[in-house]
Enzyme design. Structure first.
Site, PDB file in Angstrom:
ATOM      1  N   GLU A 179       2.131  -7.956   3.286  1.00 23.94           N
ATOM      2  CA  GLU A 179       2.464  -7.122   1.835  1.00 23.94           C
ATOM      3  C   GLU A 179       1.956  -7.988   0.756  1.00 23.94           C
ATOM      4  O   GLU A 179       2.585  -9.079   0.588  1.00 23.94           O
ATOM      5  CB  GLU A 179       3.547  -6.443   1.636  1.00 23.94           C
ATOM      6  N   HIS A 217      -4.754  -1.449   5.322  1.00 21.37           N
ATOM      7  CA  HIS A 217      -4.156  -0.051   5.472  1.00 21.37           C
ATOM      8  C   HIS A 217      -4.964   1.115   5.490  1.00 21.37           C
ATOM      9  O   HIS A 217      -4.801   1.882   6.205  1.00 21.37           O
ATOM     10  CB  HIS A 217      -2.793  -0.329   4.622  1.00 21.37           C
ATOM     11  N   ASP A 227      -4.381   1.141   0.021  1.00 16.14           N
ATOM     12  CA  ASP A 227      -4.404  -0.398   0.111  1.00 16.14           C
ATOM     13  C   ASP A 227      -5.031  -0.979   1.026  1.00 16.14           C
ATOM     14  O   ASP A 227      -5.135  -0.840   2.023  1.00 16.14           O
ATOM     15  CB  ASP A 227      -2.935  -0.556  -0.121  1.00 16.14           C
TER      16      ASP A 227
END
Length: 310
Positions: A179, A217, A227
């Site tokens: 992330e 993703h 994303d």
């Protein structure tokens, strides 16, 4: 007759003696086997006892819950306790136990890159530590380049959700999630990308992850996710060996028989919703006019990627 009868009696006596000696030799083996079974049974019983004892009850006084009498509350297990519980659950109590020595942990073979859609690294870390969110990732990288590991690489994180890439429908089981602290609209700072490149190099070398298996993703969940956003520098990653990119200096015209749908499917996209897959493709490689329609140039980019890598 007496002579033969005596001889028969002698033979029977000797056979009985041999049988007795054989029984004497086998008794230690039988005893050892029974001892092993008893030991295994004891281990199983101890494991079952530990499972029962792992549940903690807390007595809540009536003054804290004025409308209710004192009750027993189940204490939520910590992540470490949950792992121990899973290990215990993997033991079949109805069998004997003899430990093998050759096995592996889950080996990651993909890296999935996300943006957090949140406002700070601390907020994301907190999100992954709240029970009700049901989401996690292996790494979080802050805007300033700080790298935080939140799960062991061999653990299965909950970052991909409902997704598909090629024939794989459980991406969480084969991938590492990273992330990037980014609200979903802003550019990615140089310090953050530099830290990402170092991390990707480490993971690629450690787990022998193929270049084609560094994806986003949105690639694996095109109907739900966008994303990392259009500002993410996929070209820089591809130049370092993480992911793919096309030849911007020369794009050959696709042959007449070229089928874009088949090409996208071969690359890995789920074509059950073609428009969503095309949007994900264009968000990543075209970065402008992100829609569900392929222009002539879009087709040329797709063809170049297809012939170059697949």
């Amino acid at each position: 007759m007496m002579k033969w009868g005596g001889l028969g009696l002698l033979l029977v006596t000797q056979l009985c003696a041999c049988g007795s000696k054989k029984d004497l030799k086998q008794k230690p083996l039988i005893a050892a086997t029974e001892s092993k079974v008893d030991s295994l049974t004891q281990v199983i019983k101890e494991s079952a006892k530990s499972v029962r004892e792992s549940t903690t009850t807390l007595l809540v006084s009536a003054d804290t819950l004025p409308n209710f009498p004192s009750i027993s509350v189940i204490k939520e297990l910590t992540p470490e306790e949950k792992l121990i519980e899973q290990k215990r659950a993997g033991v079949n109590k109805n069998t004997d136990w003899a430990s093998a020595i050759h096995y592996d942990n889950r080996k990651p073979n993909y890296v999935i890159i996300h943006h957090t859609s949140q406002n700070s690294t601390a907020q994301t870390v907190r999100t992954f530590q709240l029970a009700h969110t049901k989401v996690s990732s292996h790494y979080v990288i802050g805007r300033g380049g700080q790298v935080i590991q939140m799960l062991n690489d061999y653990d299965r994180a909950w970052h991909a959700g409902k997704s598909k890439w090629g024939t794989i429908t459980d991406m969480n089981s084969v991938s590492l999630g990273i992330e990037l602290d980014n609200n979903g609209r802003e550019p990615f700072p140089e310090a953050q990308i530099n830290s990402l490149l170092v991390l990707l190099d480490t993971l690629k070398s450690k787990y022998l992850i193929p270049q084609l298996n560094f994806i986003g993703h949105a690639d694996i969940a095109p109907t739900r996710k966008d994303d990392p956003n259009v500002n993410f520098p996929w070209k820089i990653l591809a130049e370092k060996g993480f992911g793919v990119w096309y030849n911007e200096d020369f794009l050959p015209e696709p042959p007449t028989a070229f089928n874009p749908t088949d090409a996208l499917k071969i690359i890995g996209y789920d074509m059950s919703n073609p428009e969503a897959a095309i949007r994900a493709f264009k968000r990543k490689f075209i970065r402008t006019e992100v829609n569900g329609v392929l222009t002539a140039r879009d087709r040329a980019v797709l063809y170049d990627l297809y012939r170059k890598y697949y």
